[in-house]
Motif scaffolding. Structure first.
Motif, PDB file in Angstrom:
ATOM      1  N   HIS A   1       0.798  -1.224   0.000  1.00 45.96           N
ATOM      2  CA  HIS A   1       0.000   0.000   0.000  1.00 45.96           C
ATOM      3  C   HIS A   1       0.836   1.281   0.000  1.00 45.96           C
ATOM      4  O   HIS A   1       0.420   2.286  -0.568  1.00 45.96           O
ATOM      5  CB  HIS A   1      -0.957  -0.005   1.193  1.00 45.96           C
ATOM      6  CG  HIS A   1      -2.042  -1.034   1.083  1.00 45.96           C
ATOM      7  ND1 HIS A   1      -3.206  -0.818   0.391  1.00 45.96           N
ATOM      8  CD2 HIS A   1      -2.123  -2.304   1.563  1.00 45.96           C
ATOM      9  CE1 HIS A   1      -3.961  -1.906   0.448  1.00 45.96           C
ATOM     10  NE2 HIS A   1      -3.328  -2.824   1.158  1.00 45.96           N
TER      11      HIS A   1
ATOM     12  N   GLY B   1      -3.992  -6.499  11.065  1.00 42.17           N
ATOM     13  CA  GLY B   1      -4.824  -6.118   9.931  1.00 42.17           C
ATOM     14  C   GLY B   1      -5.731  -4.948  10.255  1.00 42.17           C
ATOM     15  O   GLY B   1      -5.887  -4.019   9.449  1.00 42.17           O
ATOM     16  N   VAL B   2      -6.308  -4.985  11.455  1.00 42.20           N
ATOM     17  CA  VAL B   2      -7.179  -3.887  11.884  1.00 42.20           C
ATOM     18  C   VAL B   2      -6.381  -2.597  12.051  1.00 42.20           C
ATOM     19  O   VAL B   2      -6.815  -1.511  11.640  1.00 42.20           O
ATOM     20  CB  VAL B   2      -7.900  -4.255  13.197  1.00 42.20           C
ATOM     21  CG1 VAL B   2      -8.677  -3.056  13.724  1.00 42.20           C
ATOM     22  CG2 VAL B   2      -8.825  -5.445  12.984  1.00 42.20           C
TER      23      VAL B   2
ATOM     24  N   GLN C   1      -5.433  -0.962   8.773  1.00 38.31           N
ATOM     25  CA  GLN C   1      -6.573  -0.270   8.181  1.00 38.31           C
ATOM     26  C   GLN C   1      -6.896   1.013   8.947  1.00 38.31           C
ATOM     27  O   GLN C   1      -7.306   2.020   8.352  1.00 38.31           O
ATOM     28  CB  GLN C   1      -7.793  -1.186   8.161  1.00 38.31           C
ATOM     29  CG  GLN C   1      -8.941  -0.678   7.304  1.00 38.31           C
ATOM     30  CD  GLN C   1      -9.989  -1.756   7.060  1.00 38.31           C
ATOM     31  OE1 GLN C   1     -10.191  -2.633   7.897  1.00 38.31           O
ATOM     32  NE2 GLN C   1     -10.658  -1.704   5.922  1.00 38.31           N
TER      33      GLN C   1
ATOM     34  N   PRO D   1     -11.203  -7.451   1.985  1.00 41.43           N
ATOM     35  CA  PRO D   1     -10.739  -6.172   2.524  1.00 41.43           C
ATOM     36  C   PRO D   1      -9.533  -6.373   3.429  1.00 41.43           C
ATOM     37  O   PRO D   1      -9.361  -7.437   4.032  1.00 41.43           O
ATOM     38  CB  PRO D   1     -11.945  -5.654   3.314  1.00 41.43           C
ATOM     39  CG  PRO D   1     -12.756  -6.862   3.617  1.00 41.43           C
ATOM     40  CD  PRO D   1     -12.556  -7.807   2.476  1.00 41.43           C
ATOM     41  N   VAL D   2      -8.701  -5.355   3.537  1.00 44.02           N
ATOM     42  CA  VAL D   2      -7.464  -5.455   4.311  1.00 44.02           C
ATOM     43  C   VAL D   2      -7.723  -5.871   5.759  1.00 44.02           C
ATOM     44  O   VAL D   2      -6.981  -6.663   6.347  1.00 44.02           O
ATOM     45  CB  VAL D   2      -6.703  -4.109   4.269  1.00 44.02           C
ATOM     46  CG1 VAL D   2      -5.518  -4.134   5.227  1.00 44.02           C
ATOM     47  CG2 VAL D   2      -6.234  -3.819   2.853  1.00 44.02           C
ATOM     48  N   GLY D   3      -8.790  -5.352   6.347  1.00 45.75           N
ATOM     49  CA  GLY D   3      -9.073  -5.668   7.743  1.00 45.75           C
ATOM     50  C   GLY D   3      -9.359  -7.128   7.994  1.00 45.75           C
ATOM     51  O   GLY D   3      -9.163  -7.632   9.106  1.00 45.75           O
TER      52      GLY D   3
END
Length: 436
Positions: free
Chosen positions: A45, A167-168, A171, A260-262
């Motif tokens: 990213h 991951g959270v 994001q 999704p990334v999360g």
């Protein structure tokens, strides 16, 4: 007959040392779990890295084992274990902190990330050799399987939470900031390890054997051992597969399954769930069925489960991937705990750091090759093809173990290495075993 690791002649340690050791390594592995997600996602990213470049980051981290893997055993043998661990923790903290610092200065590059991954790999390898060498010095022989299971289960739990939280966090606050948590975890680990007993576990016998000769002796013991050798081949196959998974899983989940990334961190943490369950049961399984049967069963179960990962399509793909990853982790965890306990139990004490380093070097050196191979295949075709590479590699493990003398015995300890007494002169070996 080899001189095994003698837990009765060593200085007695307070039980608090084990729990401090457990706490310190648990803290650092939690941070590792965050970074396992944050570092590749930072490349994806922040730097828009390609599939192959993400594979390079994974390969750089493990390629350090090729450089320092064998010398690490000799280095750990020369210096106090606790001081070595603390030094490596501080070094890793500084390396990881440089990532968010560079990002905040808008100076982060792929070369920087690769350099950090490589240097952190060097420090981690020395730290882990010292860590695995320390365990039989602070844990009685009768408790080794149970304690190793506890350690593996605890570390798997931290890795279960680490990627999910990672991951959270990526994001919510960004990958670079999430990596800062890993730097903090290493400093906390260093502080806890520093509070352990100051008793020196280093062998103080003056050994004038040449540096490379000492490495050769450790390797020779590993190669001649009828259990450690096939276990090493199987571990190498699993680590090749693990490198492939580390390289292609983020891109498979993000670019093939469009998650999704999360959610990516949650899915990647599923392997830790399998490891936690397996680690909790391994001591009871060994007690009921014996260590040989458990090794034979686990080494076959792991690759069979892995075959589910690349086969799913449509809405079932994520569930088949998660189930396969969970099963692979469970099988590998059981295999790892039992074989590691065996090494710690039967290896002569003066050879233990070198044997642990030799096994780690030879098996973990396969990881960067797995990452590079899967990354290249994913770049040429797609990430799903990279998963196929991982599954094919894992299938080598049962071939190595089932085709060895392990299949012919009921207890791993009954298989003695060829020429075990030749590792070093008997008087020196006996003297060192007593001193430790």
């Amino acid at each position: 007959m080899s001189v095994s690791v003698d837990h009765e002649t060593r200085p007695r340690r307070s039980g608090r040392d084990f729990w401090r050791y457990w706490a310190a390594t648990s803290i650092s592995t939690a941070g590792d779990g965050v970074t396992s997600v944050a570092l590749p996602l930072a490349a994806l990213h922040l730097l828009n890295a390609s599939n192959f470049e993400v594979g390079l980051i994974t390969a750089a981290n493990y390629a350090a084992i090729v450089l320092i893997g064998l010398p690490a055993g000799v280095l750990v043998h020369r210096f106090p274990l606790r001081r070595t661990q603390v030094s490596m923790d501080v070094l890793r903290a500084l390396l990881m902190a440089s990532i968010p610092a560079a990002a905040w200065l808008d100076a982060l590059t792929l070369a920087h990330v690769l350099a950090v991954a490589f240097l952190a790999g060097l420090a981690t390898n020395v730290f882990d050799v010292a860590n695995s060498t320390l365990v039989p010095y602070i844990v009685p022989k009768a408790d080794l399987t149970r304690r190793n299971g506890l350690l593996t289960g605890t570390f798997a739990t931290t890795r279960l939470l680490g990627p999910a939280v990672g991951g959270v966090l990526v994001q919510a606050i960004g990958a670079a900031q999430a990596i800062l948590l890993d730097a903090v975890s290493y400093l906390l680990s260093a502080a806890v390890l520093g509070s352990m007993s100051r008793a020196d576990t280093t062998d103080r016998h003056i050994d004038r054997t040449g540096f490379w000769e000492r490495i050769r002796v450790g390797l020779r013991y590993v190669v001649r051992h009828p259990v450690i050798r096939p276990g090493l081949v199987a571990a190498g196959a699993f680590n090749f597969a693990n490198g492939a998974l580390l390289a292609v899983t983020p891109t498979f989940l993000v670019r093939t399954l469009d998650l999704p990334v999360g959610i990516v961190g949650v899915v990647m943490a599923v392997d830790a769930l399998g490891a936690v369950v397996a680690a909790a049961l391994v001591a009871r399984m060994v007690s009921r069925f014996g260590n040989t049967r458990i090794v034979l069963a686990s080494v076959a179960f792991a690759p069979a489960a892995a075959l589910l990962m690349p086969l799913g399509t449509g809405s079932a793909a994520i569930w088949m991937f998660a189930t396969g990853m969970c099963g692979l982790a469970a099988g590998v965890t059981v295999f790892s705990v039992v074989t590691r306990t065996h090494r710690q139990t039967v290896t002569p004490s003066h050879l233990l750091p070198r044997v642990m380093a030799s096994v780690r070097f030879a098996s973990w050196s396969a990881t960067p090759f797995g990452a590079l191979s899967a990354g290249a295949v994913a770049q040429a075709w797609d990430p799903r093809a990279g998963l196929v590479i991982a599954c094919a590699a894992a299938l080598v493990a049962p071939l190595a173990v089932w085709g060895s003398r392990i299949r012919t015995t009921t207890r791993l300890e009954d298989l003695e290495p060829l020429g075990a007494g030749e590792a070093e002169t008997a008087p020196a070996a006996a003297s060192r075993a007593g001193e430790r």
